[in-house]
Scaffold this active site. Sequence first.
Site, short mmCIF file in Angstrom:
data_model
loop_
_atom_site.label_atom_id
_atom_site.label_comp_id
_atom_site.label_asym_id
_atom_site.label_seq_id
_atom_site.Cartn_x
_atom_site.Cartn_y
_atom_site.Cartn_z
N MET A 87 0.81 -1.22 0.00
CA MET A 87 0.00 0.00 0.00
C MET A 87 0.85 1.28 0.00
O MET A 87 0.29 2.38 -0.03
CB MET A 87 -0.97 0.00 1.19
CG MET A 87 -2.03 -1.06 1.04
SD MET A 87 -2.96 -0.82 -0.49
CE MET A 87 -3.72 -2.41 -0.68
N TYR A 177 1.95 7.16 13.95
CA TYR A 177 0.77 6.28 13.88
C TYR A 177 -0.50 7.05 14.25
O TYR A 177 -1.52 7.00 13.56
CB TYR A 177 0.97 5.09 14.82
CG TYR A 177 -0.24 4.21 15.01
CD1 TYR A 177 -0.59 3.27 14.04
CD2 TYR A 177 -1.03 4.30 16.15
CE1 TYR A 177 -1.72 2.45 14.21
CE2 TYR A 177 -2.15 3.49 16.33
CZ TYR A 177 -2.48 2.57 15.36
OH TYR A 177 -3.59 1.77 15.53
N THR A 180 -1.79 9.34 11.62
CA THR A 180 -2.50 8.69 10.49
C THR A 180 -3.93 8.34 10.89
O THR A 180 -4.84 8.41 10.08
CB THR A 180 -1.77 7.41 10.01
OG1 THR A 180 -1.81 6.39 11.02
CG2 THR A 180 -0.34 7.67 9.61
N GLY A 210 -9.49 -0.12 21.18
CA GLY A 210 -8.48 0.04 22.22
C GLY A 210 -7.38 -0.99 21.98
O GLY A 210 -7.27 -1.54 20.87
N LEU A 211 -6.59 -1.29 23.00
CA LEU A 211 -5.47 -2.23 22.82
C LEU A 211 -6.00 -3.64 22.56
O LEU A 211 -6.79 -4.17 23.34
CB LEU A 211 -4.56 -2.21 24.06
CG LEU A 211 -3.31 -3.07 23.98
CD1 LEU A 211 -2.41 -2.64 22.82
CD2 LEU A 211 -2.53 -3.00 25.29
N THR A 214 -3.01 -8.45 19.33
CA THR A 214 -2.29 -8.98 18.16
C THR A 214 -0.79 -9.02 18.47
O THR A 214 -0.30 -8.25 19.30
CB THR A 214 -2.54 -8.12 16.91
OG1 THR A 214 -2.07 -6.79 17.16
CG2 THR A 214 -4.01 -8.05 16.55
#
Length: 282
Positions: A87, A177, A180, A210-211, A214
């Site tokens: 991307m 981050y 964005t 939220g957190l 992953t």
Amino acid sequence: KLILAGVGVAFLAVRWSAPSFDAESLRGARVLVTGASTGIGEQIAYHYARFGAQVVITARRANVLQQVAEKCLSLGAQKALYIAADMADESDPDRVISFAVDQLGGLDYLVLNHIGPSPFSMWEGDVDHTKWLMKVNFFSYVEMTWKALLSLEQSKGSLVIVSSLLGKMPSPFVAPYSSTKFALNGFFGSLQHELAMKKSNVSISICTLGLIDTESAMEKVRSVTDVPAYPATEAALNIIIAGATKQQEVFYPWFTYTASLTKDWFPSVTNYVIRNTYKYMP
Ligand code: NDP
């Protein structure tokens, strides 16, 4: 106590006003999921597969995508195709949409979820990384949306944007981050108004997470915070339901809603809490 009661009532009102989800509506649905080789995107693909959808998945690593597509078929997907794409590349966002529309004969759901890797650290002037991340996490979303809009209009389809609490609430160590995600919320919030004013068939769902547990998130924050992480599979299901029921905004876990609602009430308290969430010794 009054404030807490007010927040509780507002939260319950949002939950109760959410339309009910009919899993059958996803049988045969034509879906494109980005960032689907790992993490939340992979779980989104598996849920769509269980619901009997036709899925196209994309990310950079073809070998991993192939395994995810095979698992989608074994879980019940009517179709599972993949296309490797970067991307950050000029032409890949358009190419991916063309592939999905051609292969599926149209598009009912476009789930934009991918993010480029970004360090979890103090910002030390890396402007090039910030620009690159903006391209991957924001500009590619804008390009794919424009390219897919006609197909979504024809199918009365849904555009689903995976965003973050960090797109509403700045936090240390994630400046590129976070910017964005703020950009996504601003752009797609504006587009929601415009599509509604034009009486467009297309809905946009913005998902504030939220957190989530992953691998990529956990390896960054494990040693610096005790904030609990929530399961990716449940986050993924909430994202799918948001699109299927055409909700404008969803929050997972629930307290991200409370946090975005109350963060400006007492800014110094909010800032104190945020700064003390992390173990940091200058
Ligand atoms: P992951 O890092 O696990 O997955 C990112 C995905 O994007 C992978 O499939 C990766 O695959 C792909 N990707 C990375 N770079 C590119 C690129 N240049 N071009 C195309 N694809 C790329 O992310 P998560 O699952 O943790 O997050 C998913 C979404 O949820 C994101 O939008 C994130 O902001 C949001 N979110 C996550 C939170 C969390 O705690 N996990 C919290 C709040 C929001 P590959 O390497 O094969 O390209």
